[in-house]
Motif scaffolding. Structure first.
Motif, short mmCIF file in Angstrom:
data_model
loop_
_atom_site.label_atom_id
_atom_site.label_comp_id
_atom_site.label_asym_id
_atom_site.label_seq_id
_atom_site.Cartn_x
_atom_site.Cartn_y
_atom_site.Cartn_z
N LEU A 122 80.76 67.91 -1.36
CA LEU A 122 80.94 66.60 -1.98
C LEU A 122 82.32 66.59 -2.62
CD1 LEU A 122 79.30 63.88 -2.79
CD2 LEU A 122 79.36 64.90 -5.08
N ARG A 123 83.22 65.80 -2.07
CA ARG A 123 84.59 65.71 -2.61
C ARG A 123 84.95 64.24 -2.77
NH1 ARG A 123 89.48 69.18 -0.18
NH2 ARG A 123 88.43 70.75 -1.46
N SER A 124 85.45 63.90 -3.92
CA SER A 124 85.81 62.51 -4.22
C SER A 124 84.65 61.56 -3.91
CB SER A 124 87.06 62.10 -3.41
OG SER A 124 88.12 62.98 -3.68
N GLY A 125 83.45 62.02 -4.16
CA GLY A 125 82.28 61.17 -3.99
C GLY A 125 81.74 61.10 -2.57
N GLU A 126 82.43 61.73 -1.62
CA GLU A 126 82.00 61.68 -0.22
C GLU A 126 81.37 63.01 0.18
OE1 GLU A 126 82.17 58.96 1.75
OE2 GLU A 126 82.88 57.91 -0.05
N GLY A 182 86.32 70.01 -9.36
CA GLY A 182 85.60 68.76 -9.13
C GLY A 182 84.79 68.76 -7.85
N ASP A 183 85.10 69.69 -6.95
CA ASP A 183 84.31 69.80 -5.72
C ASP A 183 82.90 70.29 -6.05
OD1 ASP A 183 86.39 68.99 -4.18
OD2 ASP A 183 86.78 70.92 -3.24
N ARG A 184 81.96 69.85 -5.24
CA ARG A 184 80.58 70.27 -5.42
C ARG A 184 80.03 70.67 -4.05
NH1 ARG A 184 76.01 67.20 -9.02
NH2 ARG A 184 76.48 68.86 -10.47
N ASP A 198 71.59 61.96 4.19
CA ASP A 198 72.86 62.37 3.58
C ASP A 198 73.24 61.41 2.45
OD1 ASP A 198 72.85 64.30 5.48
OD2 ASP A 198 74.76 63.76 6.41
N GLU A 199 72.94 60.12 2.64
CA GLU A 199 73.29 59.13 1.61
C GLU A 199 72.49 59.38 0.33
OE1 GLU A 199 72.51 58.40 4.77
OE2 GLU A 199 74.57 57.94 5.42
N GLN A 200 71.21 59.70 0.49
CA GLN A 200 70.39 59.99 -0.69
C GLN A 200 70.88 61.26 -1.40
OE1 GLN A 200 66.63 59.87 1.64
NE2 GLN A 200 65.81 58.70 -0.08
N MET A 201 71.21 62.26 -0.61
CA MET A 201 71.71 63.52 -1.21
C MET A 201 73.00 63.26 -1.97
SD MET A 201 70.90 66.57 1.50
CE MET A 201 71.49 65.88 3.02
N ALA A 202 73.90 62.49 -1.36
CA ALA A 202 75.19 62.20 -2.00
C ALA A 202 74.98 61.45 -3.31
CB ALA A 202 76.07 61.39 -1.05
N ALA A 203 74.03 60.52 -3.30
CA ALA A 203 73.78 59.72 -4.51
C ALA A 203 73.32 60.61 -5.66
CB ALA A 203 72.74 58.64 -4.21
N VAL A 204 72.43 61.56 -5.36
CA VAL A 204 71.95 62.48 -6.40
C VAL A 204 73.10 63.36 -6.90
CG1 VAL A 204 70.47 64.48 -6.83
CG2 VAL A 204 69.58 62.51 -5.57
N ALA A 280 93.96 61.01 5.35
CA ALA A 280 93.65 60.87 3.94
C ALA A 280 92.24 61.32 3.63
CB ALA A 280 93.81 59.41 3.53
N ASP A 281 91.38 61.36 4.64
CA ASP A 281 89.99 61.75 4.39
C ASP A 281 89.79 63.25 4.47
OD1 ASP A 281 89.36 59.14 4.12
OD2 ASP A 281 88.69 58.87 6.18
N ALA A 282 90.77 63.95 5.00
CA ALA A 282 90.57 65.37 5.23
C ALA A 282 90.59 66.14 3.93
CB ALA A 282 91.67 65.90 6.15
N PRO A 283 89.59 67.04 3.73
CA PRO A 283 89.62 67.85 2.53
C PRO A 283 90.87 68.72 2.50
CG PRO A 283 87.50 68.03 3.64
CD PRO A 283 88.43 67.31 4.56
N THR A 284 91.35 69.01 1.29
CA THR A 284 92.51 69.89 1.18
C THR A 284 92.22 71.18 1.90
OG1 THR A 284 92.95 68.94 -0.97
CG2 THR A 284 94.05 71.01 -0.45
N GLY A 285 93.18 71.64 2.67
CA GLY A 285 92.97 72.86 3.42
C GLY A 285 92.66 72.57 4.87
N THR A 286 92.44 71.33 5.22
CA THR A 286 92.17 70.99 6.61
C THR A 286 93.31 70.21 7.22
OG1 THR A 286 91.15 68.87 6.14
CG2 THR A 286 89.73 70.80 6.04
N GLU A 287 94.41 70.07 6.50
CA GLU A 287 95.49 69.22 6.98
C GLU A 287 96.16 69.79 8.22
OE1 GLU A 287 94.92 70.11 3.99
OE2 GLU A 287 94.90 68.35 2.69
N ARG A 288 96.00 71.08 8.46
CA ARG A 288 96.69 71.69 9.58
C ARG A 288 96.37 70.99 10.90
NH1 ARG A 288 95.66 75.91 13.18
NH2 ARG A 288 93.61 76.23 12.31
N ARG A 289 95.11 70.54 11.03
CA ARG A 289 94.74 69.95 12.31
C ARG A 289 95.33 68.55 12.51
NH1 ARG A 289 89.75 69.12 14.42
NH2 ARG A 289 89.14 71.16 13.74
N THR A 290 95.85 67.93 11.43
CA THR A 290 96.40 66.59 11.58
C THR A 290 97.92 66.57 11.43
OG1 THR A 290 96.04 66.19 9.23
CG2 THR A 290 94.33 65.44 10.74
#
Ligand code: MG
Length: 382
Positions: A122-126, A182-184, A198-204, A280-290
């Protein structure tokens, strides 16, 4: 120093026995969920062996190699126990593990996975599923034969394509993520993700700050939804990343085409990201692929420019050396009837001497050098 905080919960659900095992190591740097195979005898033994072996292997060795060796060793121990004891024959387990490891003096969160238990971020609410299920239905979804919704209710949804203890050796999926305050992280058995969306899990996870409270609430939701399987949850919060995320952000400022950390990250290609995912959606550390490679002038471009120049030179020389009375009458050209004073007009007509366009000329092909030549076994279940 990266600081983590974790909470966990597990419940038997509507089963006779809880074959899930949860690991939260004493040092607060190793977490795991193992789901023993319910379709086989003593799945709980396999799950217990797996988490115990992994924890023992990583004591005093917070390295990626230790995590991988721990999973591989757990597989061997389960396999050997199964082979040497008739009562334990055929047992196996999933294992999804998250460990804080040190790579070249820097902290990383490493994830190892076998089977269909999952690790989410869960990063930035997503909420994003980081691990890939090793299950029959997941393969069918990947191949386009089944939808994600269809997979949730498919009667073979518990059939695994990979599990600990089934083969003498195994290679876990492994990926690393930069710790970011802040990551969870959420680790769970299929008793949660099979019952709760997934939506219910994210909400909790967004609503409840305390990781223990969040873990208990997720288990409660799974029970409310039916609780047909054992349910196990570990929630891990990154409280402090020691500035790692900030350094990574600075490193990926504009025009940098290389890895944001200046070196490759292991198995990032196995992150379940899609190619059309926005940067912009990629978690930090995954930018290499883009990241984009800079444009360069290739030999093909140079060859094209040289060929173009040669053709132009031949055209000019040909026109100059042709007596005016031999120039074709532009009024007869079917392609350029009104441009009678254009010296390049006849090049597309039927004229025998001025044509340089072999594909449109009805006359003999001129020899124009390089410029003209360019026209040429039974699966396990949990
Ligand atoms: Mg299960």
């Amino acid at each position: 120093m990266t600081h983590l905080s974790a909470g966990s919960a597990t419940d038997i659900g509507r089963r006779q026995i809880n074959q899930d095992r949860v690991l939260v190591a004493d040092d607060g740097q190793l977490f795991a969920v193992a789901d023993g195979m319910g379709g086989h005898r003593r799945g709980e033994v396999a799950a217990q062996i797996a988490v115990t072996h992994l924890a023992r292997r990583m004591v005093g060795d917070a390295s990626l190699d230790a995590l991988i060796a721990g999973v591989e060793g757990a597989n061997r121990e389960v396999f050997q126990a199964s082979a040497s004891d008739a009562e334990l024959q055929g047992m196996g387990t999933t294992l999804t593990a998250l460990a804080l490891v040190h790579v070249d003096g820097e902290d990383r969160l490493a994830i190892a996975n076998v089977g269909d238990s999952r690790t989410y971020l869960l990063r930035s609410g997503e909420l994003e599923q980081l691990t890939e299920d090793h299950s029959l239905v997941a393969e069918m979804v990947r191949e386009g034969h089944l939808t994600s919704e269809g997979a949730r209710t498919h009667r073979q949804r518990s059939v695994l394509t990979k599990a600990l203890g089934v083969e003498p050796s195994i290679t876990p999926d492994v990926l690393e993520v930069l710790p970011s305050a802040g990551d969870r992280y959420l680790l769970c058995s299929d008793g949660l993700c099979g019952e709760v969306s997934d939506e219910q899990m994210a909400a909790v996870l967004r609503r409840l700050a305390d990781p223990d409270e969040a873990a208990r609430e997720l288990v409660r939701l799974a029970l409310v939804a039916g609780g047909s399987d054992n349910i196990s949850v570990v929630v891990v919060d990154v409280l402090d990343d020691d500035g790692a995320a900030m350094r990574a952000s600075a490193a990926i400022q504009p025009t940098v085409a290389s890895d944001p950390m200046g070196r490759p990250m292991r198995d990032l290609d196995e992150l379940p990201l899609t190619d059309d995912r926005a940067d912009a959606d990629a978690p930090t550390g995954t930018e290499r692929r883009t990241s984009r490679r800079p444009r360069i002038v290739t030999w093909r471009v140079l060859l094209f420019v040289v060929a173009l120049a040669a053709v132009a030179a031949v055209v000019v020389l040909t026109v100059r050396n042709t007596p005016k009375d031999q120039l074709p009458d532009a009024s007869t050209s079917t392609l350029a009837p009104t441009t009678t004073d254009d010296p390049f007009g006849p090049t597309t007509s039927a004229g025998p001497t001025t044509s340089i366009g072999p594909t449109t000329s009805a006359g003999p092909k001129p020899t124009l050098g390089t410029g003209a030549s360019t026209a040429a076994p039974a699966p396990p279940t949990t």
